[in-house]
Design a protein around this motif. Structure first.
Motif, PDB file in Angstrom:
ATOM      1  N   ALA A 110       0.822  -1.209   0.000  1.00  0.00           N
ATOM      2  CA  ALA A 110       0.000   0.000   0.000  1.00  0.00           C
ATOM      3  C   ALA A 110       0.860   1.264   0.000  1.00  0.00           C
ATOM      4  O   ALA A 110       0.553   2.236  -0.701  1.00  0.00           O
ATOM      5  N   LEU A 159       2.098   1.820  -3.451  1.00  0.00           N
ATOM      6  CA  LEU A 159       1.042   2.242  -4.368  1.00  0.00           C
ATOM      7  C   LEU A 159       0.576   3.670  -4.101  1.00  0.00           C
ATOM      8  O   LEU A 159       0.042   4.327  -5.001  1.00  0.00           O
ATOM      9  N   PRO A 176      -5.570   1.862  -3.752  1.00  0.00           N
ATOM     10  CA  PRO A 176      -4.342   1.174  -3.328  1.00  0.00           C
ATOM     11  C   PRO A 176      -4.588   0.120  -2.261  1.00  0.00           C
ATOM     12  O   PRO A 176      -3.922  -0.923  -2.261  1.00  0.00           O
ATOM     13  N   GLU A 199      -5.362   5.267   3.558  1.00  0.00           N
ATOM     14  CA  GLU A 199      -6.093   4.494   2.561  1.00  0.00           C
ATOM     15  C   GLU A 199      -7.608   4.586   2.737  1.00  0.00           C
ATOM     16  O   GLU A 199      -8.346   3.799   2.158  1.00  0.00           O
TER      17      GLU A 199
END
Length: 292
Positions: free
Chosen positions: A151, A154, A164, A242
């Motif tokens: 993550a 990304l 992500p 995220e």
């Protein structure tokens, strides 16, 4: 006269005393090796603990008495503002739904990839037997890298957000479920596959009609279990930007005092969601595997 029970030579009998001594000697060796391994394990644990304590910013034993200071501060503030908890629950339900969506989509994508990888990596079922090591190492690589590492990489490519997180969790899920799916597929009965091959079925048809009906209950059971794990993973990934309920929890904890009631509300909401998912998935896993 030949003694068929104990050997071709007449009068041959096993030496029970020697067998007993050999067994006791084997037991003593196993106990000795086990004791040596235990001593080595304890020594490594102690040395590792002391090294970590020396390199830590503060001493573990010196700060041990403060371990409950922060939780007690959070809980005391949340108890004083307990009247706000129902409204906070409602405010964070959209973030919880986003977290569940991330986990569900990632589990679905990862499970589909795991299905293909597992069949291609299973001996006796693989489409290209020479490539079995390649597919197995691919699954090893996918589950070796933690979701949070994927993550973080990304984020620099795609920016923050749920995409992500979905990709990171799906990649790790593909590797983890692929290993489990492959182990289940290895125990499948090959007779239906051979029967389909004898009538001209191609590889996809043999897998779909000969293998899938056998492995589907266990595969679905593992998929539900992985969904529970991915809900927790998606909440953790929220701490690195995220989205989802993990991101809300990070912001609430960063504010510190005055927002601890929100911290407790998010923890309780996430805990209740995980308990509910665990109970529902456990019920359906039991039905799938046991058939009732």
């Amino acid at each position: 006269m030949v003694d068929v029970a104990f050997g071709p030579e007449q009068g041959q009998r096993p030496d029970l005393s020697n067998s007993r001594e050999a067994y006791l000697d084997m037991v003593r060796r196993k106990r000795m090796y086990g004791g040596i391994l235990m001593v080595i394990f304890v020594a490594l644990m102690a040395s590792g603990w002391m090294l970590a304590d020396d390199r830590n910013a503060g001493g573990f034993w010196q700060g041990l008495h403060q371990v409950f200071d922060f939780p007690s501060e959070v809980l005391s503030e949340a108890w004083e503002d307990r009247a706000n908890l129902p409204a906070l629950f409602w405010d964070h339900i959209p973030a919880l739904i986003e977290t569940l969506n991330i986990a569900a989509v990632a589990t679905l994508i990862g499970a589909l990839a795991a299905m293909a990888l597992s069949l291609l990596a299973t001996r006796g079922l693989a489409r290209w037997p020479r490539l079995i090591p390649l597919f197995r190492r691919t699954m090893d690589a996918l589950r070796a890298v933690p979701e949070i590492v994927i993550a973080l990489v990304l984020i620099y490519i795609l920016g923050g957000g749920p995409v992500p997180a979905v990709i990171a969790i799906a990649l790790h899920t593909g590797g983890a479920l692929g290993k489990l799916f492959s182990e289940v597929a290895e125990n499948a009965d090959l007779k239906p596959v051979e029967g389909l091959a004898s009538v001209g079925a191609n590889w996809s048809q043999r897998m779909w009609l000969g293998v899938m009906p056998q492995v589907a209950p266990n595969w679905l059971s593992y998929g539900l279990l992985r969904f529970e794990i991915n809900v927790r993973a998606s909440a953790i990934l929220g701490f690195v930007g995220e989205g989802g309920i993990g991101h809300d929890l990070k912001l609430a904890m960063q504010w510190g005092q005055g927002r601890y009631d929100e911290v407790v509300a998010i923890f309780l909401l996430l805990f209740l969601a995980i308990v509910l998912i665990d109970r529902v998935s456990d019920h359906y896993r039991h039905k799938l595997v046991k058939g009732h």
